[in-house]
Enzyme design. Sequence first.
Site, PDB file in Angstrom:
ATOM      1  N   THR A   7       0.820  -1.219   0.000  1.00  0.00           N
ATOM      2  CA  THR A   7       0.000   0.000   0.000  1.00  0.00           C
ATOM      3  C   THR A   7       0.847   1.259   0.000  1.00  0.00           C
ATOM      4  O   THR A   7       0.497   2.253  -0.643  1.00  0.00           O
ATOM      5  CB  THR A   7      -0.918   0.003   1.247  1.00  0.00           C
ATOM      6  OG1 THR A   7      -1.870  -1.033   1.079  1.00  0.00           O
ATOM      7  CG2 THR A   7      -1.640   1.318   1.427  1.00  0.00           C
ATOM      8  N   THR A  19       1.427  -4.678   4.029  1.00  0.00           N
ATOM      9  CA  THR A  19       1.212  -5.074   5.428  1.00  0.00           C
ATOM     10  C   THR A  19       0.541  -6.447   5.569  1.00  0.00           C
ATOM     11  O   THR A  19       0.631  -7.074   6.612  1.00  0.00           O
ATOM     12  CB  THR A  19       0.358  -4.028   6.177  1.00  0.00           C
ATOM     13  OG1 THR A  19      -0.924  -3.951   5.549  1.00  0.00           O
ATOM     14  CG2 THR A  19       1.024  -2.666   6.168  1.00  0.00           C
ATOM     15  N   ASP A  20      -0.136  -6.906   4.497  1.00  0.00           N
ATOM     16  CA  ASP A  20      -0.960  -8.109   4.658  1.00  0.00           C
ATOM     17  C   ASP A  20      -0.162  -9.369   4.985  1.00  0.00           C
ATOM     18  O   ASP A  20      -0.592 -10.190   5.789  1.00  0.00           O
ATOM     19  CB  ASP A  20      -1.812  -8.347   3.399  1.00  0.00           C
ATOM     20  CG  ASP A  20      -2.921  -7.309   3.271  1.00  0.00           C
ATOM     21  OD1 ASP A  20      -3.194  -6.598   4.260  1.00  0.00           O
ATOM     22  OD2 ASP A  20      -3.511  -7.208   2.182  1.00  0.00           O
ATOM     23  N   LYS A  53      -0.282  -8.690  12.338  1.00  0.00           N
ATOM     24  CA  LYS A  53      -1.159  -7.588  11.888  1.00  0.00           C
ATOM     25  C   LYS A  53      -2.504  -7.785  12.570  1.00  0.00           C
ATOM     26  O   LYS A  53      -3.182  -8.787  12.357  1.00  0.00           O
ATOM     27  CB  LYS A  53      -1.331  -7.614  10.367  1.00  0.00           C
ATOM     28  CG  LYS A  53      -2.169  -6.435   9.865  1.00  0.00           C
ATOM     29  CD  LYS A  53      -2.253  -6.372   8.347  1.00  0.00           C
ATOM     30  CE  LYS A  53      -3.138  -5.218   7.923  1.00  0.00           C
ATOM     31  NZ  LYS A  53      -3.315  -5.112   6.469  1.00  0.00           N
ATOM     32  N   TYR A 102      -4.591 -27.947  28.879  1.00  0.00           N
ATOM     33  CA  TYR A 102      -5.898 -28.621  28.846  1.00  0.00           C
ATOM     34  C   TYR A 102      -5.776 -30.034  28.266  1.00  0.00           C
ATOM     35  O   TYR A 102      -4.839 -30.323  27.513  1.00  0.00           O
ATOM     36  CB  TYR A 102      -6.885 -27.815  27.982  1.00  0.00           C
ATOM     37  CG  TYR A 102      -7.270 -26.494  28.624  1.00  0.00           C
ATOM     38  CD1 TYR A 102      -8.322 -26.432  29.535  1.00  0.00           C
ATOM     39  CD2 TYR A 102      -6.566 -25.337  28.329  1.00  0.00           C
ATOM     40  CE1 TYR A 102      -8.669 -25.219  30.138  1.00  0.00           C
ATOM     41  CE2 TYR A 102      -6.902 -24.129  28.923  1.00  0.00           C
ATOM     42  CZ  TYR A 102      -7.953 -24.081  29.829  1.00  0.00           C
ATOM     43  OH  TYR A 102      -8.281 -22.899  30.419  1.00  0.00           O
TER      44      TYR A 102
HETATM   45  N1  ASP Z   1      -2.903  -5.228   0.330  1.00  0.00           N
HETATM   46  C1  ASP Z   1      -1.806  -4.417   0.791  1.00  0.00           C
HETATM   47  C2  ASP Z   1      -0.535  -5.252   0.812  1.00  0.00           C
HETATM   48  O1  ASP Z   1      -0.335  -6.020   1.687  1.00  0.00           O
HETATM   49  C3  ASP Z   1      -2.088  -3.864   2.143  1.00  0.00           C
HETATM   50  C4  ASP Z   1      -1.018  -2.971   2.719  1.00  0.00           C
HETATM   51  O2  ASP Z   1       0.096  -2.875   2.263  1.00  0.00           O
HETATM   52  O3  ASP Z   1      -1.332  -2.302   3.730  1.00  0.00           O
HETATM   53  O4  ASP Z   1       0.271  -5.150  -0.061  1.00  0.00           O
END
Ligand code: ASP
Length: 291
Positions: free
Chosen positions: A12, A80-81, A152, A261
């Site tokens: 992103t 971020t994914d 995340k 457990y």
């Molecule tokens: N879909 C994007 C990615 O992971 C999301 C992000 O970068 O925040 O490339």
Amino acid sequence: MKKILIITTGGTIACETTENGRAPSRSGAELTAGITDCEITICDLFSCDSTDITPSHWRKLYNKVRESADYDGIVILHGTDTLEYTAAMLYFTASHMGIPIILTGAMIPMSEEYSAGGRNIRDAVTAACDDRISGVYVVFSGRIISGGNVIKRYSTETDAFRAFCSRDNGSVQDGAVAYFCGAEKPPVMKLPERDRKISVIKLSPFTDSLNVPENYDGAVIESYGAGGIPSQLAESLSALCARMPVTVTTSCGGGADLHEYEVGQRALSLGAIDGGKMTTACAAVKMWLEA
Ligand code: ASP
């Protein structure tokens, strides 16, 4: 002046909005314009949404990182994914290089208003220039979190990442590392020569069998709470453990403890491995790396 290598991989942070949705297109030079307090070298390694990342991307990144030990620090711009998977891969394979290797990204593209991308890049460069830091860390929204302990947590918040177990390792505030407490370094691992296939299964009350194709090398089952396998899956688990290593993790911060457990102890007795403090991403990447 410190010498910092910035590797871009898309995400992103590098996106522009197209008629088909956000897609990464900005170069490292565009994203880092204005950073002048260190000597920056850019490597635009690839440019993809991190949803598209596969182990073949990790090989390229690993090779680039491993050949770059003469820099004072490395910053990797990443979507971020799947950032927690890439961070785990580098945590196991590059923590011992003796320099800071910092991953960051952004939840809003730098081409848009309200993006924290500029701040995240500056914070990441600050961490990469800090003599106290060596090893693999994610720097995001001021947090410094070990690459082996990051998850995340939010898909909409600017401050999207958290430490899975224990606390953040440090923070960056007002352009300086405010505090830092280094994570333990794992034993060095190498990339596997051939790509091993790892299945990641998320349990739900609907799960009534553990189906992993014949040609897979290992499985990670993400369970609940302290971790356990439902009694209706006992036979399936036993058959799976006879074929491949099976690690049980949990979706909950704090990690698994299969001894707590009966449902966990049964999984252990059937041959499952306790994922302990590892995130599911960490357990899956570790299994992929184990030759
Ligand atoms: N879909 C994007 C990615 O992971 C999301 C992000 O970068 O925040 O490339």
